[in-house]
Design a protein around this motif. Structure first.
Motif, mmCIF file in Angstrom:
data_model
loop_
_atom_site.group_PDB
_atom_site.id
_atom_site.type_symbol
_atom_site.label_atom_id
_atom_site.label_comp_id
_atom_site.label_asym_id
_atom_site.label_seq_id
_atom_site.Cartn_x
_atom_site.Cartn_y
_atom_site.Cartn_z
ATOM 1 N N ASN A 466 0.831 -1.223 0.000
ATOM 2 C CA ASN A 466 0.000 0.000 0.000
ATOM 3 C C ASN A 466 0.857 1.262 0.000
ATOM 4 N N LEU A 467 1.924 1.224 0.815
ATOM 5 C CA LEU A 467 2.798 2.401 0.842
ATOM 6 C C LEU A 467 3.617 2.496 -0.446
ATOM 7 N N ASN A 468 3.912 1.326 -1.002
ATOM 8 C CA ASN A 468 4.617 1.343 -2.293
ATOM 9 C C ASN A 468 3.751 1.989 -3.378
ATOM 10 N N TYR A 469 2.432 1.686 -3.323
ATOM 11 C CA TYR A 469 1.535 2.352 -4.299
ATOM 12 C C TYR A 469 1.630 3.869 -4.117
ATOM 13 N N CYS A 470 1.627 4.291 -2.847
ATOM 14 C CA CYS A 470 1.716 5.749 -2.578
ATOM 15 C C CYS A 470 2.983 6.316 -3.207
ATOM 16 N N ILE A 471 4.129 5.602 -2.967
ATOM 17 C CA ILE A 471 5.403 6.107 -3.515
ATOM 18 C C ILE A 471 5.312 6.206 -5.034
ATOM 19 N N LEU A 472 4.780 5.129 -5.643
ATOM 20 C CA LEU A 472 4.724 5.119 -7.120
ATOM 21 C C LEU A 472 3.770 6.191 -7.664
ATOM 22 N N ASN A 473 2.638 6.381 -6.984
ATOM 23 C CA ASN A 473 1.701 7.434 -7.416
ATOM 24 C C ASN A 473 2.360 8.807 -7.308
ATOM 25 N N GLY A 474 3.074 9.008 -6.213
ATOM 26 C CA GLY A 474 3.799 10.280 -6.036
ATOM 27 C C GLY A 474 4.796 10.481 -7.155
ATOM 28 N N ALA A 518 5.621 8.770 2.185
ATOM 29 C CA ALA A 518 5.479 7.313 2.324
ATOM 30 C C ALA A 518 6.822 6.675 2.665
ATOM 31 N N VAL A 519 7.901 7.147 1.989
ATOM 32 C CA VAL A 519 9.239 6.606 2.261
ATOM 33 C C VAL A 519 9.610 6.888 3.720
#
Ligand SMILES: NCCCC(=O)O
Length: 702
Positions: A466-474, A518-519
C-alpha cells in the motif's frame, strides 16, 4: 451720404506681393458695398490705409495717430500678424473701436477678457489643428513633438495644439521653445525618438531650426515636419549670413519632408456670396484688376478674408444702423466714448452669419472662425503641392495619395516599431524530457502492476504494497509535473497558462509529499520497531502509516489552497533581450518570456520549501538512525535510507536551481525537469529495483 471711416492696418502697402493685393481687395469690397442699394445706403465707407509692416508697436502708434486725427473712425480692419494684432486689439477697445482681423490665426485672440471687440474672418489654428489631427490619425501618427518660437503668439498656438492633441490621445512627447539655433530643442526630439514634428514660428526662426535639423540629421524619410501654411513657399530660399547652411542644404532638409496647412484663398463651391459674386469670380476680377495673373499669392493669402472682413463690418454697421434708427438715432452719433453704439455693433456682429467669397462666415462662436484646410507638401524648389483637403463641417479628410511623395515610398512611422516575440521552450528540449517522463510513468505503472500481482508474496508483502503504491503514485505525479512545466505559450494561450502553472506546482508538491512522505513513514516504522524503549514487540500497521501520509499531505494541501485563494498565480510577461531587426532598421525586436508568478511568490515558495525541508530533515535523521539495521523481514530499510539521502541532496540542488533559473528559459527548463526526473527515477530505482531483483533471484532459487 455720410462717410464712415475705417482704419486699415496693412503691411508693406507699397509691396506688390503683399500690401497691394490687400489694398486692392479692400478697395474692391468698399466699392461693392457702396454700390449695394440695401447696405448702408445713406453712408459711404472710407478706408484710411496705414502701413503697419509686421511691427506691433508701430501698428499701435499708427492707430493712436489716426484716432487723434479727424475724421472720427468707426472701426479697425487688421493688422496682419497675430503678434501685431495683439498689440492693437489690446488698446483699440479703449476708444470703443470694433476691430476685424483678416489674417491672424492665433487662438490667443479668442480671449474675450483681453480682446472684447475683436472679430476675424481668418480661419484660426483650431481648424488647422483639426486638419493636422485628421492627417496624423490617417497615418497612425500618435506620437509627435512641438517646437515653437518663444516670442509672440506662437507659444499659445503650441499650447492649443498640445491640448487638442492630448485630448485626441496623441502623445506629445516633446514641447520645447526654441533658443539659440534650436539645437537644444532638436536634441530633445532626437533623444525621445520623435519623428513627427510641428513647428510654430516665423521664417527667421524656421531657418535656424531647419539648419540645425540638417546638421543633426533630423530630416529625411523617417521624419515629417509641419509648418504653418502662411510661410512663403520659398521661405528658406534666402541668403542669411548668420545661418550655417546653404540654400541647397536647407532645401535637402525641407524637400518632401515638410507639410503646410492653409485655408483656400477663396470658395470654389460656386455659391454666390453676399457681394453677388462667387469666390472664383471675385478672384478673377482681382487678378484682372491687378493684371498680375502670374504673380505668386503665397504671402497674400488673405485677399479673400480681407474682402469678407470689410463686408462683415458693413453688414454689422448696417444692422446697427437699423437698430439705432428705432431709437431715432444713427451711427453718425458714434464717438470714442459711445459705449452704447459700440455694444450694439458688437451684438450685431456676434449674431452675424453670411456667405462670403471665402465661404460661410459666422461669429456666433466668438472670434475664431472655422474653415476648410488644404494640406500641401514641399516637393519642388519654389512651390508646394496640395496633397489633402480637410472639410471642417463634415470632419473629413480627402488625401490625394497620387500627389503625396514619400522619399522611401512609404510614410514615416511615428516611432520605432517594436515587434514582440514570446520565447517558448525549444521543442527539441521539451519533447525528449516529455518522452523520458512518459517512460518514467510507464516504469512506475509497470512496478505498480508487478507489486499488485505479487502482493501476496512474502518479500513484497513485507515492504508494504500500500505504501509502495503511494510512492509510485507520487512519482507519477512528479513525472507529470515535468510535462506540465513544458506546456508554455507554444501550446497554451497566456490566459490559460496560469492554470497550467498552478497544476504543475500542485502535482510536483503533492507528488513529492506523497512519495517522500510514504518513504519517511516506512523508515519511521523501522525506527519505532528497533528503538522501542518498552522492549515489547511493536506492530505498526500500514493503515496507520497511510494515515500519517495523509496528515503530512493535508498540511501541504492547506498551503497550496491558501496560495491559490489568497494570491493566485498569474502569467506575466518579462522582457529579455532587445535588439534592432536584421531585416529592417525601423524595427526593434523585443524578446519576452511568460513567467508564472503571484504577488508574493517568494513567500509561498518559502513556505512550501520550508515545510518540505522539515520533512526531509526528519527523513534524514530517521535514515541515519536506522542505517545499520539490515533485517530481511524489513528488507528495504537500507534502500530507504539511500533514497532519503538522495532526495535530500537532489532537492536542495533543485530548490537552488529553481530560485536562479526562472528567467533562463531553455536552460532553466532543462535543469528543473532534469532534477525532477533524476530525483524521481533514482529514488524509484533505489527502492524498487533491489526488491524486484531479490524477488526474482529468490524465485529462481526455489
Ligand atoms: N496669415 C499670416 C498670419 C499669421 C499670424 O497669425 O501671425
Amino acid at each position: 451720404r455720410n462717410n464712415l471711416t475705417v482704419v486699415c492696418l496693412i503691411p508693406h502697402i507699397s509691396s506688390l506681393s503683399v500690401g497691394k493685393f490687400l489694398v486692392t481687395s479692400v478697395k474692391a469690397a468698399g466699392h461693392d458695398i457702396n454700390q449695394a442699394n440695401n447696405i448702408l445706403s445713406n453712408y459711404s465707407l472710407q478706408m484710411e490705409f496705414y502701413d503697419s509692416k509686421t511691427n506691433g508697436p508701430l501698428a499701435t502708434k499708427l492707430l493712436i495717430d489716426s484716432v487723434f486725427r479727424q475724421p472720427q473712425k468707426i472701426a479697425v480692419i487688421g493688422p496682419l500678424l497675430s503678434t501685431t494684432t495683439e498689440y492693437v486689439a489690446s488698446i483699440s477697445k479703449y476708444w470703443n473701436l470694433v476691430q476685424i482681423g483678416y489674417a491672424s490665426i492665433t487662438v490667443a485672440l479668442d480671449d474675450r477678457s483681453i480682446y472684447p471687440y475683436y472679430f476675424r474672418t481668418a480661419v484660426t489654428e483650431k481648424s488647422f489643428n483639426a486638419a493636422r489631427l485628421a492627417f496624423f490619425k490617417h497615418f497612425q501618427w500618435n506620437k509627435i513633438g512641438i517646437v515653437h518660437s518663444s516670442s509672440g503668439a506662437y507659444p499659445k498656438s503650441a499650447l492649443l495644439v498640445l491640448n487638442e492633441m492630448t485630448k485626441a490621445n496623441v502623445d506629445v512627447a516633446v514641447i520645447e521653445s526654441i533658443t539659440g539655433d534650436g539645437s537644444f530643442a532638436l536634441n530633445s526630439l532626437k533623444s525621445k525618438d520623435v519623428r513627427i514634428i510641428m513647428f510654430f514660428g516665423g521664417s527667421n526662426i524656421a531657418l535656424k531650426v531647419m539648419c540645425s535639423a540638417y546638421h543633426l540629421h533630423i530630416y529625411g524619410p523617417k521624419y515629417s515636419w509641419w509648418f504653418q501654411g502662411w510661410l512663403h513657399s520659398t521661405w528658406w530660399d534666402v541668403e542669411s549670413p548668420n545661418n550655417n547652411c546653404t540654400k541647397e542644404q536647407l532645401f535637402e532638409a525641407i524637400n518632401n519632408n515638410t507639410f503646410y496647412t492653409k485655408t483656400p484663398l477663396y470658395s470654389t463651391s460656386g455659391r454666390i456670396s453676399i457681394s453677388g459674386k462667387a469666390g472664383t469670380q471675385y478672384y478673377q476680377r482681382l487678378e484682372n484688376n491687378l493684371n498680375q495673373s502670374n504673380t505668386s499669392f503665397s504671402i497674400s493669402d488673405s485677399i479673400g478674408t480681407i474682402y469678407d472682413a470689410v463686408w462683415s463690418l458693413a453688414l454689422g454697421l448696417n444692422r446697427t444702423e437699423q437698430r439705432l434708427n428705432m431709437n431715432k438715432t444713427s451711427i453718425t452719433e458714434f464717438d470714442y466714448q459711445n459705449t452704447f453704439i459700440r455694444s450694439v455693433l458688437v451684438e450685431k456682429l456676434s449674431k452675424l452669419s453670411f456667405y462670403g467669397v471665402t465661404g460661410y462666415i459666422s461669429f456666433l462662436n466668438g472670434s475664431s472662425r472655422l474653415g476648410d484646410v488644404t494640406i500641401s507638401q514641399q516637393q519642388v524648389w519654389d512651390s508646394r503641392t496640395a496633397v489633402a483637403f480637410y472639410n471642417i463641417q463634415k470632419n473629413t479628410l480627402e488625401i490625394n495619395n497620387a500627389s503625396l511623395k514619400w522619399p522611401e515610398g512609404t510614410p514615416p512611422k511615428d516611432r520605432l516599431i517594436i515587434t514582440v516575440i514570446i520565447r517558448t521552450i525549444a521543442p527539441e528540449l521539451f519533447i525528449p524530457f516529455a518522452i523520458v517522463s512518459c517512460l518514467g510513468i510507464l516504469f512506475s505503472l509497470a512496478i505498480m502492476t508487478y507489486v499488485a500481482m505479487k502482493r501476496h508474496n512474502r518479500f513484497i508483502k513485507m515492504s508494504s504494497p500500500n505504501l509502495n503504491y503511494c510512492i509510485l503514485n507520487g512519482c507519477i505525479m512528479c513525472y507529470l509535473s515535468v510535462v506540465f512545466l513544458g506546456l508554455d505559450g507554444r501550446f497554451i494561450p497566456a490566459i490559460q497558462r496560469q492554470y497550467m502553472c498552478t497544476i504543475q506546482i500542485w502535482f510536483l508538491s503533492l507528488g513529492f509529499t506523497i512519495a517522500f512522505g510514504a518513504v519517511t513513514v516506512k523508515t519511521w516504522r523501522i525506527y519505532r520497531i528497533f528503538f522501542n524503549a518498552s522492549g515489547l514487540k511493536l506492530v505498526v500497521k500500514d493503515l496507520r502509516l497511510i494515515g500519517y501520509v495523509v496528515q503530512i499531505l493535508a498540511i501541504d494541501a492547506v498551503i497550496l489552497i491558501l496560495w491559490a485563494v489568497i494570491d493566485p498565480i498569474k502569467t506575466t510577461v518579462v522582457n529579455t533581450e532587445k535588439k534592432l531587426s536584421n531585416i529592417n532598421i525601423e524595427i526593434i525586436v523585443q524578446k519576452q518570456i511568460q513567467v508564472c508568478q503571484s504577488s508574493h511568490n517568494t513567500i509561498w515558495l518559502a513556505a512550501i520549501f520550508s515545510y518540505k525541508m522539515l520533512l526531509l530533515l526528519w527523513g534524514v535523521i530517521l535514515a541515519w538512525k536506522t542505517r545499520k539495521i539490515d533485517i530481511d523481514s524489513l528488507n528495504d530499510s537500507r534502500s530507504l535510507a539511500m533514497t532519503i539521502y538522495n532526495i535530500f541532496v537532489l532537492s536542495c540542488a533543485g530548490v537552488t536551481i529553481n530560485l536562479v533559473s526562472h528567467l533562463i528559459l531553455d536552460a532553466g527548463y532543462a535543469l528543473k525537469a532534469g532534477f525532477i526526473i533524476l530525483c524521481t527515477t533514482t529514488s524509484m530505482a533505489l527502492i524498487f529495483i533491489p526488491k524486484v531483483n531479490n524477488h526474482i533471484n529468490k524465485a529462481f532459487r526455489q
